[in-house]
Motif scaffolding. Sequence first.
Motif, short mmCIF file in Angstrom:
data_model
loop_
_atom_site.label_atom_id
_atom_site.label_comp_id
_atom_site.label_asym_id
_atom_site.label_seq_id
_atom_site.Cartn_x
_atom_site.Cartn_y
_atom_site.Cartn_z
N ARG A 87 0.82 -1.22 0.00
CA ARG A 87 0.00 0.00 0.00
C ARG A 87 0.85 1.27 0.00
O ARG A 87 0.41 2.31 -0.51
CB ARG A 87 -1.00 -0.01 1.14
CG ARG A 87 -0.46 0.01 2.54
CD ARG A 87 -1.61 0.05 3.57
NE ARG A 87 -1.12 -0.03 4.94
CZ ARG A 87 -1.04 -1.16 5.64
NH1 ARG A 87 -1.40 -2.31 5.09
NH2 ARG A 87 -0.59 -1.14 6.87
N ARG A 88 2.07 1.21 0.54
CA ARG A 88 2.92 2.40 0.55
C ARG A 88 3.71 2.56 -0.75
O ARG A 88 3.95 3.67 -1.20
CB ARG A 88 3.89 2.36 1.74
CG ARG A 88 3.24 2.22 3.10
CD ARG A 88 2.22 3.29 3.46
NE ARG A 88 2.72 4.63 3.47
CZ ARG A 88 2.30 5.60 4.29
NH1 ARG A 88 1.38 5.33 5.21
NH2 ARG A 88 2.78 6.81 4.19
N TYR A 89 4.14 1.45 -1.35
CA TYR A 89 4.81 1.52 -2.65
C TYR A 89 3.83 1.80 -3.78
O TYR A 89 4.19 2.41 -4.79
CB TYR A 89 5.51 0.20 -2.97
CG TYR A 89 6.78 -0.09 -2.23
CD1 TYR A 89 7.65 0.92 -1.82
CD2 TYR A 89 7.15 -1.41 -1.96
CE1 TYR A 89 8.83 0.62 -1.16
CE2 TYR A 89 8.32 -1.71 -1.30
CZ TYR A 89 9.17 -0.71 -0.91
OH TYR A 89 10.33 -1.00 -0.26
N GLY A 90 2.58 1.29 -3.64
CA GLY A 90 1.66 1.31 -4.77
C GLY A 90 1.94 0.19 -5.74
O GLY A 90 1.39 0.17 -6.85
N ASP A 91 2.78 -0.76 -5.35
CA ASP A 91 3.14 -1.93 -6.15
C ASP A 91 3.01 -3.17 -5.27
O ASP A 91 3.21 -3.09 -4.06
CB ASP A 91 4.59 -1.84 -6.66
CG ASP A 91 4.80 -0.70 -7.64
OD1 ASP A 91 3.89 -0.44 -8.44
OD2 ASP A 91 5.87 -0.06 -7.59
N LYS A 230 1.48 10.73 -4.51
CA LYS A 230 1.04 9.75 -3.53
C LYS A 230 2.05 8.63 -3.35
O LYS A 230 2.38 8.25 -2.22
CB LYS A 230 -0.32 9.17 -3.94
CG LYS A 230 -0.87 8.15 -2.94
CD LYS A 230 -2.24 7.65 -3.35
CE LYS A 230 -2.76 6.64 -2.33
NZ LYS A 230 -4.10 6.11 -2.70
N PHE A 231 2.54 8.08 -4.46
CA PHE A 231 3.43 6.93 -4.38
C PHE A 231 4.85 7.33 -4.78
O PHE A 231 5.05 8.18 -5.64
CB PHE A 231 2.95 5.80 -5.29
CG PHE A 231 1.64 5.20 -4.87
CD1 PHE A 231 1.51 4.58 -3.64
CD2 PHE A 231 0.52 5.27 -5.70
CE1 PHE A 231 0.30 4.02 -3.24
CE2 PHE A 231 -0.69 4.73 -5.32
CZ PHE A 231 -0.80 4.09 -4.08
N PRO A 232 5.84 6.68 -4.18
CA PRO A 232 7.24 6.95 -4.55
C PRO A 232 7.55 6.35 -5.91
O PRO A 232 6.75 5.58 -6.47
CB PRO A 232 8.03 6.24 -3.45
CG PRO A 232 7.14 5.13 -2.99
CD PRO A 232 5.74 5.67 -3.10
#
Length: 426
Positions: A87-91, A230-232
Amino acid sequence: MEAVNDPYLRHLFDGDPVFNVYNKDAINMSVGAPGPDLLKQCAEMISNATLHRMEEEKKEGNFYLFQYGITPGLWECREELAQFLSRRYGDPVKRENLILTCGATHGLQLLLTSVMSPNGIIFVEEVTYMIALDAFKQYPLMKIITVPMKDDTVDLDAFEKIVIENKKGDFYLNDEKIFWAMFYTVPTYHNPTGMVLSPDNCKRLIDIARNNSVMVVAEDVYNLLHYENKFPPHRLFFYDDPNDPNYKGGNVISNGSFSKILSPAIRFGWIESSPRIVHILKTSGTLCSGGATNHYVSGIITSLLQEKVEDEYLDMLIKTYKERLNALCETLDRYLPSCCFYRRPKGGYFVWIHLPKGIDGMDFIKWCQKEYKVSAIPGARFSYTGEAKNFLRLSISFHPKETLIKATITLCKGLLDYIRNHTDSK
């Protein structure tokens, strides 16, 4: 008989009145670690998570948390960690691809002793994390080779040539020691430059690694400290896609840590890698003998992740560090001498200052510590060859915003003074 020098010290930076980041008589902008204003929040977080985990252990009644754990690390912790990272990576991150460690340095050591040829080659960027260089020197049979950089990221044209020139050695390889070489890099919010390797360069780096059977260890400790959208940026591991026609079983390892996003003292991290590397690590003598690493702390981390406490803390860190980075860069934009420059990072801890060619950062910092009571790390400290002398690394992590502004103004004034009066560069 020679005695061991063991003075009373409280923390890693203790013992030097100037380098000591807790010293009130000088401002040290060197340290890549959170300050007490952030760490004080960990006390209640860890206390609550410990109570939660102890209650869970009592409910089950077998107290497995106090037993030897399974070699890849606590199953529940890896499951929660995979969900958190996804959820934090978006991957997507898969639990089965994770091996728990005692932090990124331990992860690096585990890889060097498990999957790397004992007489192999370690490729490093022209400037890189300085303590990693110290760790690599502990492996005298391994050769360290420096790779040039361009625009503060790795020069892949040069890297490919250097790899080809060195790959024909007589390296010890077997079913476990599967790589003759390792490229150590910090592709996202680089230490010390703060830059990010572009998607195209990530793909090319992976092609070079696959075509030459090189392991790429990505030090992914700053990825989640992202201050823009939002995502790195996608981590390098994302681009080593098993669906690619040229996939070779996985050449990239993501080496992560909670030291930058929770607390250095927790000594908790993870390796994310392909199944072939996970299998070697899971069956390694070190993990089998130890029965997982940091097993008890993994249980506490599980509760922090289950209760979404770490998400809340990370959100606070991102907000705080973004404010500090903005303040530092705005101050540099106003006060940095025009003969110096920097590239503004979008995340992480560090800002990399380019000094005029004739300025030795080591000499300047020694002088600035004495005359202006401000310190930073000179560029040569990050170079295996001792080059990169005309650079400084500033960190935003330890000091509050107001202290950073004051220190940056003072540093810039000291730099202007030094350039005008102590060198030939004007």
